[in-house]
Design a protein around this motif. Structure first.
Motif, PDB file in Angstrom:
ATOM      1  N   TYR A  13       0.907  -0.948  -0.315  1.00 25.23           N
ATOM      2  CA  TYR A  13      -0.054   0.003  -0.085  1.00 25.23           C
ATOM      3  C   TYR A  13       1.133   1.615  -0.180  1.00 25.23           C
ATOM      4  N   ILE A  14       1.704   1.396   0.895  1.00 27.56           N
ATOM      5  CA  ILE A  14       2.095   2.643   1.072  1.00 27.56           C
ATOM      6  C   ILE A  14       3.650   2.266   0.501  1.00 27.56           C
ATOM      7  N   ASP A  33       9.626  -6.937  -3.506  1.00 26.63           N
ATOM      8  CA  ASP A  33       8.541  -8.187  -2.247  1.00 26.63           C
ATOM      9  C   ASP A  33       8.433  -9.700  -3.172  1.00 26.63           C
ATOM     10  N   ASN A  34       8.011 -10.297  -1.426  1.00 25.79           N
ATOM     11  CA  ASN A  34       7.481 -11.270  -1.421  1.00 25.79           C
ATOM     12  C   ASN A  34       6.096 -11.539  -2.131  1.00 25.79           C
ATOM     13  N   GLY A  36       3.385 -11.306  -0.224  1.00 27.15           N
ATOM     14  CA  GLY A  36       2.885 -11.881   0.983  1.00 27.15           C
ATOM     15  C   GLY A  36       1.722 -10.946   1.408  1.00 27.15           C
ATOM     16  N   ASN A  37       2.006  -9.480   0.868  1.00 23.57           N
ATOM     17  CA  ASN A  37       0.090  -9.097   1.264  1.00 23.57           C
ATOM     18  C   ASN A  37       0.074  -8.071   0.187  1.00 23.57           C
ATOM     19  N   SER A  38       0.592  -8.068  -1.197  1.00 26.87           N
ATOM     20  CA  SER A  38       0.355  -7.449  -2.520  1.00 26.87           C
ATOM     21  C   SER A  38      -0.255  -8.100  -3.314  1.00 26.87           C
ATOM     22  N   ASP A  61      12.532 -12.300  -0.162  1.00 28.24           N
ATOM     23  CA  ASP A  61      12.064 -11.637   0.500  1.00 28.24           C
ATOM     24  C   ASP A  61      13.491 -11.252   1.044  1.00 28.24           C
ATOM     25  N   VAL A  62      13.600 -10.502   1.937  1.00 24.05           N
ATOM     26  CA  VAL A  62      14.293  -9.815   2.304  1.00 24.05           C
ATOM     27  C   VAL A  62      15.235 -10.396   3.511  1.00 24.05           C
ATOM     28  N   PHE A  83      10.421  -0.407   3.473  1.00 20.48           N
ATOM     29  CA  PHE A  83       8.686  -0.867   3.926  1.00 20.48           C
ATOM     30  C   PHE A  83       8.725  -2.769   4.228  1.00 20.48           C
ATOM     31  N   LYS A  87       1.887  -6.166   9.362  1.00 21.44           N
ATOM     32  CA  LYS A  87       1.951  -5.082   9.951  1.00 21.44           C
ATOM     33  C   LYS A  87      -0.149  -5.460  10.918  1.00 21.44           C
ATOM     34  N   ASN A 102       9.620 -11.520  10.300  1.00 24.67           N
ATOM     35  CA  ASN A 102       9.954 -10.600   9.371  1.00 24.67           C
ATOM     36  C   ASN A 102       9.880  -9.286   9.719  1.00 24.67           C
ATOM     37  N   TYR A 151       3.301  -6.324  17.566  1.00 28.22           N
ATOM     38  CA  TYR A 151       4.425  -5.571  16.375  1.00 28.22           C
ATOM     39  C   TYR A 151       4.896  -4.170  16.543  1.00 28.22           C
ATOM     40  N   LYS A 155       9.124  -3.123  15.933  1.00 29.22           N
ATOM     41  CA  LYS A 155       9.312  -1.456  15.321  1.00 29.22           C
ATOM     42  C   LYS A 155      10.328  -0.641  16.346  1.00 29.22           C
TER      43      LYS A 155
HETATM   44  P1  NAD Z   1       1.308  -3.858   3.286  1.00 28.05           P
HETATM   45  O1  NAD Z   1       1.114  -5.024   3.535  1.00 28.05           O
HETATM   46  O2  NAD Z   1       0.659  -3.017   1.957  1.00 28.05           O
HETATM   47  O3  NAD Z   1       2.855  -3.722   2.253  1.00 28.05           O
HETATM   48  C1  NAD Z   1       4.080  -4.398   3.331  1.00 28.05           C
HETATM   49  C2  NAD Z   1       4.768  -4.788   1.449  1.00 28.05           C
HETATM   50  O4  NAD Z   1       5.271  -6.037   1.976  1.00 28.05           O
HETATM   51  C3  NAD Z   1       3.799  -6.152   0.772  1.00 28.05           C
HETATM   52  O5  NAD Z   1       4.252  -5.610  -0.038  1.00 28.05           O
HETATM   53  C4  NAD Z   1       4.371  -7.253   1.586  1.00 28.05           C
HETATM   54  O6  NAD Z   1       4.285  -8.527   0.312  1.00 28.05           O
HETATM   55  C5  NAD Z   1       5.947  -7.002   1.938  1.00 28.05           C
HETATM   56  N1  NAD Z   1       6.583  -7.746   2.582  1.00 28.05           N
HETATM   57  C6  NAD Z   1       5.979  -7.921   3.962  1.00 28.05           C
HETATM   58  N2  NAD Z   1       7.240  -8.862   4.668  1.00 28.05           N
HETATM   59  C7  NAD Z   1       8.147  -9.451   3.579  1.00 28.05           C
HETATM   60  C8  NAD Z   1       9.529  -9.675   3.211  1.00 28.05           C
HETATM   61  N3  NAD Z   1       9.776 -10.618   4.221  1.00 28.05           N
HETATM   62  N4  NAD Z   1      10.256  -9.783   2.410  1.00 28.05           N
HETATM   63  C9  NAD Z   1       9.500  -9.325   1.051  1.00 28.05           C
HETATM   64  N5  NAD Z   1       7.962  -8.194   0.923  1.00 28.05           N
HETATM   65  C10 NAD Z   1       6.861  -8.365   1.661  1.00 28.05           C
HETATM   66  O7  NAD Z   1       1.241  -2.595   4.736  1.00 28.05           O
HETATM   67  P2  NAD Z   1       1.684  -0.433   4.106  1.00 28.05           P
HETATM   68  O8  NAD Z   1       0.175  -0.073   4.766  1.00 28.05           O
HETATM   69  O9  NAD Z   1       2.216  -0.370   3.164  1.00 28.05           O
HETATM   70  O10 NAD Z   1       2.676  -0.694   5.329  1.00 28.05           O
HETATM   71  C11 NAD Z   1       4.162  -0.696   4.846  1.00 28.05           C
HETATM   72  C12 NAD Z   1       5.052  -0.469   6.405  1.00 28.05           C
HETATM   73  O11 NAD Z   1       4.552   0.598   6.540  1.00 28.05           O
HETATM   74  C13 NAD Z   1       5.456  -1.630   7.125  1.00 28.05           C
HETATM   75  O12 NAD Z   1       6.442  -1.607   7.277  1.00 28.05           O
HETATM   76  C14 NAD Z   1       3.760  -1.298   8.218  1.00 28.05           C
HETATM   77  O13 NAD Z   1       4.518  -2.195   9.556  1.00 28.05           O
HETATM   78  C15 NAD Z   1       4.383   0.460   8.406  1.00 28.05           C
HETATM   79  N6  NAD Z   1       3.246   1.255   8.814  1.00 28.05           N
HETATM   80  C16 NAD Z   1       1.873   0.942   7.837  1.00 28.05           C
HETATM   81  C17 NAD Z   1       1.089   1.466   9.054  1.00 28.05           C
HETATM   82  C18 NAD Z   1      -0.158   1.404   8.295  1.00 28.05           C
HETATM   83  O14 NAD Z   1      -1.750   1.862   9.374  1.00 28.05           O
HETATM   84  N7  NAD Z   1      -0.569   1.277   6.711  1.00 28.05           N
HETATM   85  C19 NAD Z   1       1.260   2.705  10.089  1.00 28.05           C
HETATM   86  C20 NAD Z   1       2.099   2.409   9.948  1.00 28.05           C
HETATM   87  C21 NAD Z   1       3.204   1.778   9.769  1.00 28.05           C
END
Ligand code: NAD
Ligand code: UFG
Length: 338
Positions: A13-14, A33-34, A36-38, A61-62, A83, A87, A102, A151, A155
């Motif tokens: 997302y972000i 990106d893996n 896992g959530n996209s 994977d990171v 990122f 989460k 993770n 969580y 962080k």
């Molecule tokens: P998201 O889940 O949409 O994006 C995270 C991405 O990381 C996903 O595409 C997922 O597939 C990928 N991913 C997860 N684990 C991985 C790994 N081990 N190796 C490779 N890829 C991996 O979440 P988001 O909302 O975009 O959040 C991005 C970051 O911002 C995260 O670290 C989250 O903790 C942080 N954050 C988010 C929010 C929020 O409310 N959305 C608030 C504060 C902080």
């Protein structure tokens, strides 16, 4: 020459919104990106929005050190925005080890690979959740940190590890960005947030009610000591957040050292404020019922964003109405996500 930026979690997302801001600012994002959530389908949308070639995307994977070493060897990477991570607060309570694996282990593997490759510019996704229940709002960066769940602790652990790393040797340029509540979508409506299953967060839930996928919103608590009794948060447009990353990156590329910054608007909005703004955006009523408080929720908090403005020259520009209008454009055009 354009600087290439490795964006871990860049399909999420972000991350995906930040890839647009990076491309528009003249950087070249490279996504790891893996999924896992996209979805890799986001790449074609990014190309449509920017009018540039889709970003190079590597599935992986990171935590995979060999893959990271290969990536740094094969591409001239000038900086990393990290990122990738999990989460969901509730999941982190049920399965803490996967969060530490993770989020913490993954962040350590990434930093070690960067160090070996001589890449020392790093922007990290932290969260306002590190503050736990704050003593007061607005929250400045030097407020006490006492995260209330695994969580949030994951962080804070990464913030501390990256802080120690930054202080251990010269050359590091590290920005720890504490996001408040990111919502909204790119104004094109082509990319946005698509949670899997039932959304935990307010804005995606409201969007799904408005589009007819869920009958009503349950407001988690109507008896908080807030103006209308519902929880108050600092909602920040995801494109403002994306631009904040570009500002932090530019600053880090120009200055050595360690920065910890809030990214928020400095304004609190209640659950009912969000519902009202969403109703204005979609032109329908959003049915809601007031339910009990959600365990672990803080009544109200919002950011003191003045340091980000002073240091980066960044401030959030988009209103709650715009956040809702853009969420609605994405949700109504893509009710089933990508
Ligand atoms: P998201 O889940 O949409 O994006 C995270 C991405 O990381 C996903 O595409 C997922 O597939 C990928 N991913 C997860 N684990 C991985 C790994 N081990 N190796 C490779 N890829 C991996 O979440 P988001 O909302 O975009 O959040 C991005 C970051 O911002 C995260 O670290 C989250 O903790 C942080 N954050 C988010 C929010 C929020 O409310 N959305 C608030 C504060 C902080
Ligand atoms: N809410 C409802 N009904 C819902 C969902 C949420 O009333 O169905 C309320 C909550 O009680 C809260 C507000 O809407 O008052 C916002 O809740 P969210 O779940 O959208 O967001 P949180 O503030 O609880 O947490 C979010 C992220 C965390 C992150 C934190 C950072 O989910 O990962 O912001 O501030 F750490």
């Amino acid at each position: 020459m354009k600087i290439s930026v490795l964006v871990t979690g860049g399909a999420g997302y972000i991350g995906s919104h930040t890839c647009i801001a990076l491309a528009e600012a003249g950087f070249t994002p490279i996504i790891l990106d893996n999924y896992g959530n996209s979805s890799p389908k986001v790449m074609e949308r990014l190309a449509r929005i920017t009018g540039q070639a889709a970003p190079l995307a590597i599935e992986g994977d990171v935590r995979d050190r060999a893959l990271l070493d290969r990536l740094f060897a094969e591409h001239e990477i000038g900086a990393v925005i990290h990122f990738a991570g999990l989460k969901a607060v509730g999941d982190s309570v049920a399965d803490p080890l996967s969060y530490y694996d993770n989020n913490v282990y993954g962040s350590l593997v990434l930093a070690a690979a960067m160090r070996s490759a001589g890449v020392r510019t790093l922007i990290f996704s932290s969260s306002a959740t590190v503050y736990g229940e704050p003593d007061e709002s607005p929250i400045p960066e030097d407020a006490p940190t006492r995260p209330a769940n695994p969580y949030g602790r994951s962080k804070l652990m990464v913030e501390e590890a990256y802080g120690d790393l930054g202080r251990s040797e010269p050359g590091w340029r590290i920005a720890l960005l504490r996001y408040f509540n990111p919502v909204g979508a790119h104004e094109s409506g082509l990319i946005g947030e698509h949670p899997q299953g039932k959304p935990n967060n307010l804005m995606p839930f409201v969007s799904q009610v408005a589009v007819g996928q869920r009958p009503h919103l349950t407001v988690h608590g109507g008896d908080y000591p807030t103006p209308d009794g519902t929880g108050v948060r600092d909602y920040v447009h995801v494109m403002d957040l994306a631009e904040g990353h570009v500002a932090a990156l530019r600053h880090a590329l120009a200055h050595e050292g360690l920065l910890t910054l809030n990214l928020g608007t400095g304004r609190g909005g209640s659950v009912l404020d969000v519902v009202a703004a969403f109703e204005r955006a979609c032109g329908k009523s959003v049915p809601r019922v007031i339910g009990p408080r959600r365990p672990g929720d803080v009544p109200a908090y919002w950011a003191d964003p003045s340091a980000a403005k002073a240091v980066l020259g960044w401030e959030a520009r988009r209103s709650l109405d715009q956040m809702c209008a853009d969420s609605w454009r994405w949700q109504s055009g893509n009710p089933n996500g990508y």
